[in-house]
Design a protein around this motif. Sequence first.
Motif, PDB file in Angstrom:
ATOM      1  N   ASP A 103       0.813  -1.219   0.000  1.00 40.75           N
ATOM      2  CA  ASP A 103       0.000   0.000   0.000  1.00 40.75           C
ATOM      3  C   ASP A 103       0.845   1.266   0.000  1.00 40.75           C
ATOM      4  N   GLY A 104       2.125   1.142  -0.303  1.00 40.29           N
ATOM      5  CA  GLY A 104       3.010   2.297  -0.345  1.00 40.29           C
ATOM      6  C   GLY A 104       3.221   2.784  -1.761  1.00 40.29           C
ATOM      7  N   PRO A 105       4.279   3.547  -1.992  1.00 44.78           N
ATOM      8  CA  PRO A 105       4.579   4.024  -3.345  1.00 44.78           C
ATOM      9  C   PRO A 105       4.681   2.875  -4.337  1.00 44.78           C
ATOM     10  N   GLY A 106       4.172   3.102  -5.549  1.00 46.15           N
ATOM     11  CA  GLY A 106       4.218   2.084  -6.588  1.00 46.15           C
ATOM     12  C   GLY A 106       5.593   1.963  -7.209  1.00 46.15           C
ATOM     13  N   THR A 107       5.725   1.053  -8.150  1.00 44.33           N
ATOM     14  CA  THR A 107       7.027   0.763  -8.756  1.00 44.33           C
ATOM     15  C   THR A 107       7.645   1.999  -9.397  1.00 44.33           C
ATOM     16  N   ALA A 108       6.856   2.771 -10.133  1.00 44.00           N
ATOM     17  CA  ALA A 108       7.398   3.972 -10.790  1.00 44.00           C
ATOM     18  C   ALA A 108       7.895   4.975  -9.760  1.00 44.00           C
TER      19      ALA A 108
ATOM     20  N   VAL B 241      15.097  -1.022  -9.817  1.00 43.34           N
ATOM     21  CA  VAL B 241      14.130  -1.789  -9.042  1.00 43.34           C
ATOM     22  C   VAL B 241      13.950  -3.153  -9.698  1.00 43.34           C
ATOM     23  N   THR B 242      13.416  -4.092  -8.927  1.00 42.63           N
ATOM     24  CA  THR B 242      12.985  -5.369  -9.488  1.00 42.63           C
ATOM     25  C   THR B 242      11.665  -5.739  -8.839  1.00 42.63           C
ATOM     26  N   VAL B 243      10.769  -6.323  -9.597  1.00 45.14           N
ATOM     27  CA  VAL B 243       9.456  -6.716  -9.095  1.00 45.14           C
ATOM     28  C   VAL B 243       9.397  -8.237  -9.059  1.00 45.14           C
ATOM     29  N   VAL B 244       9.055  -8.774  -7.872  1.00 43.00           N
ATOM     30  CA  VAL B 244       9.122 -10.212  -7.655  1.00 43.00           C
ATOM     31  C   VAL B 244       7.784 -10.715  -7.113  1.00 43.00           C
TER      32      VAL B 244
ATOM     33  N   PRO C 125       2.651  -9.190  -6.095  1.00 46.48           N
ATOM     34  CA  PRO C 125       4.062  -8.936  -6.405  1.00 46.48           C
ATOM     35  C   PRO C 125       4.576  -7.754  -5.579  1.00 46.48           C
ATOM     36  N   ARG C 126       5.840  -7.789  -5.261  1.00 46.02           N
ATOM     37  CA  ARG C 126       6.447  -6.726  -4.456  1.00 46.02           C
ATOM     38  C   ARG C 126       7.600  -6.083  -5.217  1.00 46.02           C
TER      39      ARG C 126
ATOM     40  N   GLY D 283      10.195  16.847 -12.106  1.00 46.34           N
ATOM     41  CA  GLY D 283       9.754  15.844 -13.070  1.00 46.34           C
ATOM     42  C   GLY D 283       9.785  14.421 -12.568  1.00 46.34           C
ATOM     43  N   LEU D 284      10.357  14.176 -11.385  1.00 41.55           N
ATOM     44  CA  LEU D 284      10.348  12.813 -10.861  1.00 41.55           C
ATOM     45  C   LEU D 284       8.937  12.440 -10.406  1.00 41.55           C
ATOM     46  N   ASP D 285       8.611  11.175 -10.520  1.00 42.22           N
ATOM     47  CA  ASP D 285       7.276  10.681 -10.173  1.00 42.22           C
ATOM     48  C   ASP D 285       7.188  10.435  -8.672  1.00 42.22           C
TER      49      ASP D 285
END
Length: 308
Positions: free
Chosen positions: A70-75, A107-110, A118-119, A160-162
């Motif tokens: 529930d925290g910041p997303g991958t981007a 980053v890597t999503v696993v 997935p985290r 400009g950073l997300d």
Amino acid sequence: MADFQANTRPFAELDRAGRTRRLRRLAEAALTAYDVPVARLTPLAHGQNTAFRIDGADGHRYVLRVQRPDGPGTAQVRAEMTWLAALNRDTGLVVPRPVPTRENDLVTVVADPAVPEPRTCVLCHWVDGRFVEERLSAPQLYAVGEFAARLHRHGARMNGLDRGRVDDLTGFGRTQVDGFSAAVVERAVALAGGDERIREAVARARAVRAGLGYGADVFGLVHGDLRQENYLVHRGRVGVIDFDDCGFGHYAYDLAVALDALGHLPQREALREALLEGYRSVLPATATTDPEVLGAFAELRRVQLRLR
């Protein structure tokens, strides 16, 4: 039978130890994305995210962070790592240094069958140092102030950073165009059991934000959680960790968080003045260090923590 039940119980029903065991397996899978020879993996204190210390067979140490769902997303996590990489490249500040994957991603999503979703995971070099806590001294807080000012000076260039706003009132507020909108405030008051002081705190923070404006001299990318738990000292130098809450906001917000966290210490007044002196030695911005401004953001921060 007990082991079988532990492995098949829903993740949400597990205690901290049980969840950490599940996430450890996911962390081991995440590490295969990196060119790091792993000798040992040790769980660290479990906060909002789950972190593991990685002792490498190469003699180096790292921290692997498994992001909360529930925290910041991958981007947004990638944007956080982008800022950390830029800070390591452009400044002498001691902050975590991201380790890229073999595919040169930050980053890597696993996914793991035993974890519901997935985290997003990140790997950074270990930051040496110790947390000083009650033994904080004025010279150390002066150094924290200098650090914060140099961090803000760099953050002013990172448009400009997300990343979102650090001063949005609630999680719902982060989904709205205006994090202080009437709808956001109404929900916040209801969440706080009808406490009308929420409105007063928001009104004060809104007035302070308007007075400061949004120029690069007062507003940019900030740490967002500059508490004692997130800065440490090593050989006289200050390092700052845990940029998970970083985002755009007024520089005074960072200072207010740092100052408010000193309230329980008997030497708090001397420490507060040292921190502000250190900040002004780099960025002599009187608006950012104005007591009324800092007080408004400190009050807002306390409301945010109450509504989490």
